[in-house]
Design an enzyme around this catalytic site. Structure first.
Site, PDB file in Angstrom:
ATOM      1  N   GLY A  12       0.856  -1.253  -0.094  1.00 24.64           N
ATOM      2  CA  GLY A  12       0.058   0.015  -0.091  1.00 24.64           C
ATOM      3  C   GLY A  12       0.845   1.359  -0.075  1.00 24.64           C
ATOM      4  O   GLY A  12       2.102   1.168   0.149  1.00 24.64           O
ATOM      5  N   ASP A  13       0.172   2.496  -0.170  1.00 23.59           N
ATOM      6  CA  ASP A  13       0.809   3.761  -0.489  1.00 23.59           C
ATOM      7  C   ASP A  13       1.900   3.736  -1.134  1.00 23.59           C
ATOM      8  O   ASP A  13       3.039   4.434  -1.027  1.00 23.59           O
ATOM      9  CB  ASP A  13       1.339   3.906   1.153  1.00 23.59           C
ATOM     10  CG  ASP A  13       0.480   4.090   2.047  1.00 23.59           C
ATOM     11  OD1 ASP A  13      -0.505   4.643   2.102  1.00 23.59           O
ATOM     12  OD2 ASP A  13       0.514   3.430   3.334  1.00 23.59           O
ATOM     13  N   GLU A  14       1.745   3.430  -2.360  1.00 32.22           N
ATOM     14  CA  GLU A  14       2.856   3.198  -3.464  1.00 32.22           C
ATOM     15  C   GLU A  14       2.633   4.368  -4.367  1.00 32.22           C
ATOM     16  O   GLU A  14       3.577   4.755  -5.200  1.00 32.22           O
ATOM     17  CB  GLU A  14       2.467   2.016  -4.377  1.00 32.22           C
ATOM     18  CG  GLU A  14       2.900   0.684  -3.830  1.00 32.22           C
ATOM     19  CD  GLU A  14       1.383   0.114  -3.167  1.00 32.22           C
ATOM     20  OE1 GLU A  14       0.472   0.832  -2.944  1.00 32.22           O
ATOM     21  OE2 GLU A  14       1.614  -1.241  -2.811  1.00 32.22           O
ATOM     22  N   LYS A  16      -0.463   5.429  -5.763  1.00 38.43           N
ATOM     23  CA  LYS A  16      -1.157   5.060  -6.676  1.00 38.43           C
ATOM     24  C   LYS A  16      -2.253   6.163  -6.895  1.00 38.43           C
ATOM     25  O   LYS A  16      -2.658   6.482  -8.072  1.00 38.43           O
ATOM     26  CB  LYS A  16      -2.224   3.930  -6.052  1.00 38.43           C
ATOM     27  CG  LYS A  16      -1.535   2.781  -5.877  1.00 38.43           C
ATOM     28  CD  LYS A  16      -2.551   1.646  -5.356  1.00 38.43           C
ATOM     29  CE  LYS A  16      -3.150   1.912  -4.009  1.00 38.43           C
ATOM     30  NZ  LYS A  16      -2.200   1.555  -3.072  1.00 38.43           N
ATOM     31  N   ASN A  38     -10.160   3.129   4.798  1.00 39.64           N
ATOM     32  CA  ASN A  38      -8.785   2.854   5.296  1.00 39.64           C
ATOM     33  C   ASN A  38      -7.870   3.439   4.244  1.00 39.64           C
ATOM     34  O   ASN A  38      -6.578   3.614   4.603  1.00 39.64           O
ATOM     35  CB  ASN A  38      -8.741   1.280   5.485  1.00 39.64           C
ATOM     36  CG  ASN A  38      -9.043   0.445   4.583  1.00 39.64           C
ATOM     37  OD1 ASN A  38      -9.802   0.830   3.459  1.00 39.64           O
ATOM     38  ND2 ASN A  38      -8.742  -0.986   4.351  1.00 39.64           N
ATOM     39  N   GLY A  40      -5.823   5.937   1.871  1.00 31.78           N
ATOM     40  CA  GLY A  40      -5.709   7.376   1.834  1.00 31.78           C
ATOM     41  C   GLY A  40      -4.985   7.665   0.540  1.00 31.78           C
ATOM     42  O   GLY A  40      -3.484   7.342   0.567  1.00 31.78           O
ATOM     43  N   HIS A  41      -5.593   8.261  -0.497  1.00 32.48           N
ATOM     44  CA  HIS A  41      -4.793   8.601  -1.680  1.00 32.48           C
ATOM     45  C   HIS A  41      -4.621  10.067  -1.915  1.00 32.48           C
ATOM     46  O   HIS A  41      -5.626  10.777  -1.659  1.00 32.48           O
ATOM     47  CB  HIS A  41      -5.691   8.073  -2.917  1.00 32.48           C
ATOM     48  CG  HIS A  41      -5.751   6.643  -3.063  1.00 32.48           C
ATOM     49  ND1 HIS A  41      -6.568   5.887  -3.687  1.00 32.48           N
ATOM     50  CD2 HIS A  41      -5.116   5.760  -2.445  1.00 32.48           C
ATOM     51  CE1 HIS A  41      -6.402   4.526  -3.822  1.00 32.48           C
ATOM     52  NE2 HIS A  41      -5.416   4.470  -2.912  1.00 32.48           N
ATOM     53  N   THR A 129      -6.416   0.468  10.483  1.00 32.61           N
ATOM     54  CA  THR A 129      -6.658   1.795  10.595  1.00 32.61           C
ATOM     55  C   THR A 129      -7.882   2.210  11.428  1.00 32.61           C
ATOM     56  O   THR A 129      -8.174   3.307  11.489  1.00 32.61           O
ATOM     57  CB  THR A 129      -6.995   2.401   9.089  1.00 32.61           C
ATOM     58  OG1 THR A 129      -8.199   1.680   8.634  1.00 32.61           O
ATOM     59  CG2 THR A 129      -5.752   2.214   8.182  1.00 32.61           C
ATOM     60  N   GLN A 223      -4.906   0.000  -1.334  1.00 34.54           N
ATOM     61  CA  GLN A 223      -3.880  -0.900  -0.503  1.00 34.54           C
ATOM     62  C   GLN A 223      -2.968  -1.277  -1.370  1.00 34.54           C
ATOM     63  O   GLN A 223      -2.842  -1.215  -2.544  1.00 34.54           O
ATOM     64  CB  GLN A 223      -4.615  -1.863   0.400  1.00 34.54           C
ATOM     65  CG  GLN A 223      -5.494  -1.181   1.589  1.00 34.54           C
ATOM     66  CD  GLN A 223      -6.757  -0.804   1.488  1.00 34.54           C
ATOM     67  OE1 GLN A 223      -7.616  -1.445   0.614  1.00 34.54           O
ATOM     68  NE2 GLN A 223      -7.402   0.239   1.657  1.00 34.54           N
ATOM     69  N   THR A 298      -3.934   8.697   5.965  1.00 39.24           N
ATOM     70  CA  THR A 298      -5.210   8.254   6.805  1.00 39.24           C
ATOM     71  C   THR A 298      -4.964   8.302   8.318  1.00 39.24           C
ATOM     72  O   THR A 298      -5.656   8.944   8.854  1.00 39.24           O
ATOM     73  CB  THR A 298      -5.832   6.927   6.416  1.00 39.24           C
ATOM     74  OG1 THR A 298      -5.789   6.688   4.851  1.00 39.24           O
ATOM     75  CG2 THR A 298      -6.949   6.571   7.003  1.00 39.24           C
ATOM     76  N   GLY A 300      -1.753   9.320   9.730  1.00 43.27           N
ATOM     77  CA  GLY A 300      -0.755  10.166  10.127  1.00 43.27           C
ATOM     78  C   GLY A 300       0.314   9.200  10.865  1.00 43.27           C
ATOM     79  O   GLY A 300       1.340   9.981  11.258  1.00 43.27           O
ATOM     80  N   VAL A 412       8.594  11.229 -10.141  1.00 42.36           N
ATOM     81  CA  VAL A 412       9.681  12.017  -9.124  1.00 42.36           C
ATOM     82  C   VAL A 412       9.089  13.112  -8.517  1.00 42.36           C
ATOM     83  O   VAL A 412       9.769  13.983  -7.836  1.00 42.36           O
ATOM     84  CB  VAL A 412      10.745  12.518 -10.196  1.00 42.36           C
ATOM     85  CG1 VAL A 412      11.596  11.468 -10.946  1.00 42.36           C
ATOM     86  CG2 VAL A 412      10.263  13.556 -11.146  1.00 42.36           C
TER      87      VAL A 412
HETATM   88  P1  IMP Z   1      -7.530  -2.579   8.026  1.00 42.33           P
HETATM   89  O1  IMP Z   1      -7.597  -2.240   6.531  1.00 42.33           O
HETATM   90  O2  IMP Z   1      -7.880  -1.124   8.463  1.00 42.33           O
HETATM   91  O3  IMP Z   1      -8.130  -3.287   8.581  1.00 42.33           O
HETATM   92  O4  IMP Z   1      -5.781  -2.462   8.307  1.00 42.33           O
HETATM   93  C1  IMP Z   1      -5.215  -3.716   8.026  1.00 42.33           C
HETATM   94  C2  IMP Z   1      -3.806  -3.423   7.610  1.00 42.33           C
HETATM   95  O5  IMP Z   1      -3.821  -2.812   6.462  1.00 42.33           O
HETATM   96  C3  IMP Z   1      -2.756  -2.601   8.413  1.00 42.33           C
HETATM   97  O6  IMP Z   1      -1.647  -2.970   8.454  1.00 42.33           O
HETATM   98  C4  IMP Z   1      -3.216  -1.039   7.809  1.00 42.33           C
HETATM   99  O7  IMP Z   1      -2.090  -0.307   8.261  1.00 42.33           O
HETATM  100  C5  IMP Z   1      -3.015  -1.647   6.526  1.00 42.33           C
HETATM  101  N1  IMP Z   1      -3.614  -0.708   5.571  1.00 42.33           N
HETATM  102  C6  IMP Z   1      -5.112  -0.494   5.260  1.00 42.33           C
HETATM  103  N2  IMP Z   1      -5.313   0.252   4.611  1.00 42.33           N
HETATM  104  C7  IMP Z   1      -4.322   0.805   4.047  1.00 42.33           C
HETATM  105  C8  IMP Z   1      -3.718   1.885   3.153  1.00 42.33           C
HETATM  106  O8  IMP Z   1      -4.526   2.275   2.113  1.00 42.33           O
HETATM  107  N3  IMP Z   1      -2.450   2.044   2.758  1.00 42.33           N
HETATM  108  C9  IMP Z   1      -1.468   1.229   3.417  1.00 42.33           C
HETATM  109  N4  IMP Z   1      -1.827   0.318   4.521  1.00 42.33           N
HETATM  110  C10 IMP Z   1      -2.967   0.282   4.618  1.00 42.33           C
HETATM  111 MG    MG Z   2      -2.318   5.554   1.114  1.00 42.37          MG
END
Ligand code: IMP
Ligand code: MG
Length: 422
Positions: A12-14, A16, A38, A40-41, A129, A223, A298, A300, A412
């Site tokens: 996640g958090d690539e 996207k 959950n 956060g874009h 989250t 994710q 999402t 912080g 970049v």
């Molecule tokens: P949940 O989706 O809130 O149940 O969290 C499960 C796992 O996925 C945790 O490790 C979160 O930090 C991770 N996670 C959920 N949504 C994201 C996202 O959008 N970006 C990165 N990690 C995420």
């Molecule tokens: Mg994110």
């Protein structure tokens, strides 16, 4: 452009959201098919920064339709707040947003259960989250969930909600958590439902009409691959299928109507929450945090950081069918003189090139690294691939080669124009 699924190839958090925003220029419809708020874009458009959680990032471009598909779990109160936020930035939200009547609702008891379970797990917590995502998907699978379509029928909704609250309050009580008030939730949700009513429809039909009309669809993955409920580092995962297959089931668009999978990956690796992370590295974390980078959009939270893991991204290519690769945050490595890339794991005395599916085994893997020379030059001003220093070009090409896809995009910086198309 053809119909494209965009997936995260890591945890996640690539980046996207930014790539989606960039690609939306050429697409007609942007579709979210899984996850909830959950996600956060972060998207920077012009001089404004937007953080979107549920509304597809395509909303920032006029004339694009944004679909929240059946596979999403959605907190109606949060969607209303997000719509208001987007409107406050003078962005039109009307016929350009469609919400599936089959999308499941996230209710306050889901959030409280998410929190209570995490608390009960103590050190073994997942690091969620706390948006109630796991319990909402659990209800969906247990066939005890409430859907957007229920919310559109107030009397029916209230009846179902009363029963669900009764059961869930008993569970919350067992955890020693506070019960929820039916009256309060009922009022809040019905009010949000009325605001959302104009957007709710059968999005499957809408998407098929769009396909028939020759429109181009872009699926916005949330994710990443290793947070996938089936293919990720279970149980340290989210509760949806974040991999390419989830786009089909989560939208009702058949797999053979999808032409291309674009895998998005950072030039290094990050992860938020708990769970195994073989290439995690404190020095890289400290460096990136000192640059003000890698704090969750999402929650912080400071993200955990490490070297690029090609064992992971190569596996992501298998699971998702990644054709094209987008490498983001290349500029994050501008000051590193020798860059490590993980090309294998050592598990005991064995060398393996596929991540073990058992998280304990994965946690014990030692990464095998190759070293590549850094470029020690700022790259954020590059607009063409040729503008990048030769070592940066070689690095990006190497990551794509190890991953097994064609290098299509290098990013970049957070701005739209800091995107290099190959
Ligand atoms: P949940 O989706 O809130 O149940 O969290 C499960 C796992 O996925 C945790 O490790 C979160 O930090 C991770 N996670 C959920 N949504 C994201 C996202 O959008 N970006 C990165 N990690 C995420
Ligand atoms: Mg994110």
């Amino acid at each position: 452009m053809a119909n494209t699924i965009l997936v995260g190839a890591q945890w996640g958090d690539e980046g996207k959201g930014k790539i989606i925003d960039f690609l939306t220029e050429k697409a007609d419809v942007v579709v979210r098919s899984q996850g909830g708020n959950n996600a956060g874009h972060t998207v920077i458009a012009g001089d404004k920064k937007y953080v979107l959680h549920l509304i597809p990032s395509g909303i920032l471009r006029p004339g694009k339709a944004c679909v929240i598909g059946n596979g999403v779990v959605l907190d109606p109160v949060a969607v209303v707040a997000e719509i208001e936020g987007v409107r406050a930035a003078k962005i039109k939200v009307g016929k350009n947003l469609l919400i599936s009547d089959c999308a499941h609702l996230v209710l306050p008891y889901h959030r409280l259960l998410d929190e209570a379970r995490e608390l009960a797990k103590g050190k073994g917590k997942i690091g969620t989250t706390k948006r109630g995502i796991g319990p909402a998907y659990a209800d969906k699978a247990s066939r005890t969930g409430l859907r957007m379509g229920d919310l559109m029928q107030p009397e029916l909704f209230s009846k179902k909600l009363a029963l669900r609250i009764k059961e869930n309050n008993a569970v919350l009580k067992a955890f020693g958590a506070k019960p929820v008030s039916f009256k309060k939730v009922n009022e809040e949700y019905l009010a949000a439902g009325e605001v959302l009513r104009p957007f709710v429809c059968n999005t499957v039909v809408y998407l098929h009409e769009a396909l028939k009309a020759g429109k181009e669809l872009l699926f916005e993955g949330a994710q990443g691959t290793f947070l996938d409920i089936d293919h990720g580092t279970y149980p340290y995962v989210t509760s949806s299928n974040t991999t390419a297959g989830g786009a089909a089931t989560g939208s009702g668009v058949p797999p053979h109507r999808i032409d291309r999978v674009l895998g998005v990956m950072k030039a290094y690796t990050t992860r938020v929450g708990e769970g195994p992370f073989p290439t995690e590295n404190d020095q890289i974390s400290d460096m990136l945090h000192a640059m003000g980078r890698e704090f969750g959009a999402t929650t912080g939270r400071a993200r955990r950081c490490g070297w690029f893991d090609a064992v992971a991204t190569h596996f992501a290519t298998m699971v998702n069918g990644i054709d094209d690769v987008a490498i983001t945050n290349l500029d994050g490595l501008d000051t590193v003189d020798v860059i490590k890339v993980c090309v294998g794991y050592k598990s005991g005395r064995k060398k393996i090139d596929v991540p073990p599916s058992d998280f304990l085994q994965l946690a014990e893997c030692e990464p095998v690294y190759i070293e590549l020379p850094g470029w020690l030059t700022p790259t954020s001003g590059a607009r063409k691939f040729e503008d990048l220093p030769p070592n940066a070009q070689a690095y990006a090409l190497k990551l794509a080669e190890l991953t097994g896809g064609r290098l299509a995009i290098v990013s970049v910086g957070a701005h739209r124009d800091q995107t290099i198309l190959l």
